[in-house]
Write a protein that holds these residues in place. Structure first.
Motif, short mmCIF file in Angstrom:
data_model
loop_
_atom_site.label_atom_id
_atom_site.label_comp_id
_atom_site.label_asym_id
_atom_site.label_seq_id
_atom_site.Cartn_x
_atom_site.Cartn_y
_atom_site.Cartn_z
N ILE A 94 0.81 -1.22 0.00
CA ILE A 94 0.00 0.00 0.00
C ILE A 94 0.85 1.28 0.00
O ILE A 94 0.58 2.20 -0.78
CB ILE A 94 -1.02 -0.02 1.18
CG1 ILE A 94 -2.16 -1.00 0.86
CG2 ILE A 94 -1.56 1.38 1.44
CD1 ILE A 94 -3.15 -1.21 2.00
N PRO A 95 1.91 1.38 0.83
CA PRO A 95 2.67 2.63 0.81
C PRO A 95 3.26 2.96 -0.57
O PRO A 95 3.21 4.12 -1.00
CB PRO A 95 3.77 2.39 1.86
CG PRO A 95 3.13 1.44 2.84
CD PRO A 95 2.32 0.50 1.96
N PHE A 98 0.38 3.97 -2.87
CA PHE A 98 -0.05 5.31 -2.48
C PHE A 98 0.88 6.37 -3.09
O PHE A 98 0.41 7.37 -3.65
CB PHE A 98 -0.06 5.44 -0.95
CG PHE A 98 -0.47 6.81 -0.46
CD1 PHE A 98 -1.81 7.10 -0.25
CD2 PHE A 98 0.47 7.81 -0.25
CE1 PHE A 98 -2.20 8.36 0.19
CE2 PHE A 98 0.09 9.07 0.18
CZ PHE A 98 -1.25 9.34 0.40
N THR A 299 -6.94 8.02 1.40
CA THR A 299 -7.40 6.69 1.80
C THR A 299 -8.68 6.89 2.63
O THR A 299 -9.06 8.04 2.92
CB THR A 299 -6.36 5.94 2.65
OG1 THR A 299 -6.32 6.52 3.97
CG2 THR A 299 -4.97 6.00 2.02
N ASP B 314 1.71 8.28 7.38
CA ASP B 314 2.52 7.18 6.84
C ASP B 314 2.40 5.92 7.70
O ASP B 314 2.23 4.82 7.19
CB ASP B 314 4.01 7.58 6.77
CG ASP B 314 4.29 8.48 5.57
OD1 ASP B 314 3.45 8.54 4.66
OD2 ASP B 314 5.36 9.13 5.57
N ARG B 317 -1.10 4.35 7.26
CA ARG B 317 -1.28 3.61 6.00
C ARG B 317 -0.50 2.31 6.01
O ARG B 317 -0.95 1.30 5.49
CB ARG B 317 -0.85 4.49 4.82
CG ARG B 317 -1.87 5.55 4.45
CD ARG B 317 -1.53 6.23 3.13
NE ARG B 317 -0.30 6.98 3.20
CZ ARG B 317 -0.21 8.28 3.47
NH1 ARG B 317 -1.30 9.00 3.68
NH2 ARG B 317 0.95 8.89 3.51
N ALA B 318 0.69 2.33 6.63
CA ALA B 318 1.54 1.12 6.62
C ALA B 318 1.02 0.05 7.57
O ALA B 318 1.16 -1.14 7.29
CB ALA B 318 2.97 1.49 6.98
N LEU B 321 -4.07 0.29 7.66
CA LEU B 321 -4.93 0.21 6.48
C LEU B 321 -5.04 -1.23 6.00
O LEU B 321 -6.13 -1.73 5.79
CB LEU B 321 -4.37 1.10 5.37
CG LEU B 321 -5.30 1.36 4.19
CD1 LEU B 321 -6.57 2.08 4.61
CD2 LEU B 321 -4.60 2.22 3.12
#
Lengths: 321, 321
Positions: A94-95, A98, A299, B314, B317-318, B321
């Motif tokens: 995902i990172p 993104f 997100t 960050d 999301r890491a 998510l």
């Protein structure tokens, strides 16, 4: 709001159905890599290659591709010309996804949402809410009972297998241990089991198939796996649906030592139709964010809940708050 | 972030404890209508009347007053000088309270959040998410098992009653009927029962007390109510906690007729401590919104989940998510 669908498999059909349930949305087109003449749909069908001709006709493009190879290419490329929503679900990547989508969307002045659906998606949002409310705690995610397409495919690739369906099942004792607030450390094997229904080809070596399934690294070796051989008729009659679901549970303590349990659970008869319904609600939000001048990649964490609803702020405060 | 507490009862003490669990927050003061010299706390205690002297020392003020008479006055008044968060929970009066607080906060350039907690609050957010995802569906809210202070107080006002504790209990058969997806129409009586533990004064007419409870309009007459007379010792030993909880369930159908169940549930050992933990997470968000220049009155619907967390975008999301 004018919506288009890019990719017309199970998820794309689910998006079409979800748009039908939302009066403020219009499906303006479906873009497919197949020959459009062969595709039956409830809106005009175009070749994927022609999408650039529709730049000015689409408010939000919902990209219904696979996470392995489609979305890493498609979403950044399409964000150059469209506001986009995808369901990228390879958590570890995902990172990187993104970063690529954010760069493309910022450069073009568009708004993108990645990793939408239920996990990632609604489960993620619930992990975030619960961890912010109970900072001293621990969260757990359980999946199922539900069909894993990836595991079903892995079984089908074994020699002698004609068809297969694999269910991921949460271990109820583990769920209960978590709900108790004891914050157990659980191994992979302790959290989920795998239940396989397999149709063997005539004359196949059933014992060999079962052994190959149960010892398959990553997919099955770390789990207690049950294998049942059934007929194609039985599989078609009882295992053709795509149900799924699961739960996110966080337990934690507050000042006096009081225990609290926050649980969010989903029980879904159709995984792709539910995922599609989430994508469509977030497409509404992405259209609104773009209208407010917010560009780049977002997100589910960034989206105020109010932007998902067609109702007015006044109505929401009066009736849902 | 510098937080102050206005009002120091159960909720205010819960806020103090929640701030202790959040390293990015500092409790700079507690403001009380009692004599500050008589109040023991983990931060400086000041007279409520002196709050104006602290205009420049507080990022967000969490107002811990009652919804009946305190908050309708306090929140608009304090929004003239502070960013504020309250837990106003009289659902029917939310639009009027919102309008007053919004006018005050907009005029002063501050940011306010009203009706935060779990219902209104987290339950509201979940009603909104679920209704946006499944527009063709129906939602249900069940409360309990948990203590209702209002109902306990109502029993205590009856002649001959020394003490009482009332639990609101969901009817499990109704919960199961809702989860089935059948979307039943449920009366008040079918959804909840009321369970009362009453300590009678010596010589009191128990039958008269029980009759008065069971026939009390609004509070009990519309419910199946059970009354148990117990000793003060037993009540003190087993019924002094303030547990609560409940669930929000929405069931709905998508295109093919597939059924889906979304359920959010809370099981809370301490209602005020959990409510306080929600207030503190949202205080973080209100501080950030104010920093971004967003003024006026907000509700939980307006707040992006990401603003509740101390973690960076960050990291979120890491890992979540």
């Amino acid at each position: 709001m004018k919506i288009a669908i890019y990719g017309y498999g199970n998820l794309g059909r689910g998006v079409q159905a979800a748009i039908n349930q939302n009066d403020d949305m219009e499906l303006v087109g479906i873009f497919t890599r197949r020959d459009p003449a062969t595709v039956k749909a409830e809106a005009p069908v175009y070749a994927a290659a022609d999408i650039q001709n529709f730049k000015n006709d689409v408010d939000v493009l919902i990209i219904c591709g696979g996470s392995a190879t489609d979305l890493p290419e498609m979403t950044p490329a399409l964000a150059a010309d469209f506001n986009v929503v995808d369901s990228f679900d390879t958590h570890a990547d995902i990172p990187a996804h993104f970063a690529r989508v954010d760069a493309a969307a910022k450069q073009s002045g568009h708004t993108a949402l990645i990793s939408c659906g239920w996990d990632p998606g609604m489960f993620s949002v619930n992990r975030l809410y619960a961890s912010a409310i109970l900072p001293q705690g621990k969260d757990y995610t359980f999946w199922g009972k539900g069909v894993s397409q990836g595991h079903s495919d892995a079984i089908r690739r074994i020699e002698g297998v004609a068809d297969a369906r694999q269910y991921t099942c949460p271990v109820e004792a583990a769920v209960e241990a978590v709900r108790s607030g004891s914050q157990p450390e659980l191994t992979t094997r302790e959290k989920h089991t795998r239940l396989c229904y397999v149709v063997a080809k005539e004359g196949a070596d059933l014992a060999a198939i079962e052994r190959q399934i149960k010892t398959m690294p990553k997919y099955f070796a770390d789990y207690d796996t049950a294998v049942h051989f059934i007929s194609q008729e039985e599989l078609d009659a009882h295992h053709k649906g795509i149900p799924h679901g699961g739960k996110v549970i966080r337990t934690g303590q507050t000042g006096s030592g009081a225990n609290h349990v926050i649980e969010y659970s989903l029980k879904l008869d159709s995984n792709p139709e539910f995922t599609a319904s989430v994508l469509v609600a977030y497409a509404r939000a992405i259209g609104r964010l773009h209208g407010r001048g917010e560009t780049g990649c977002k997100t589910v964490f960034d989206i105020p809940p109010i932007d998902l609803s067609p109702l007015s702020p006044d109505e929401l405060r009066a009736h849902l708050l």
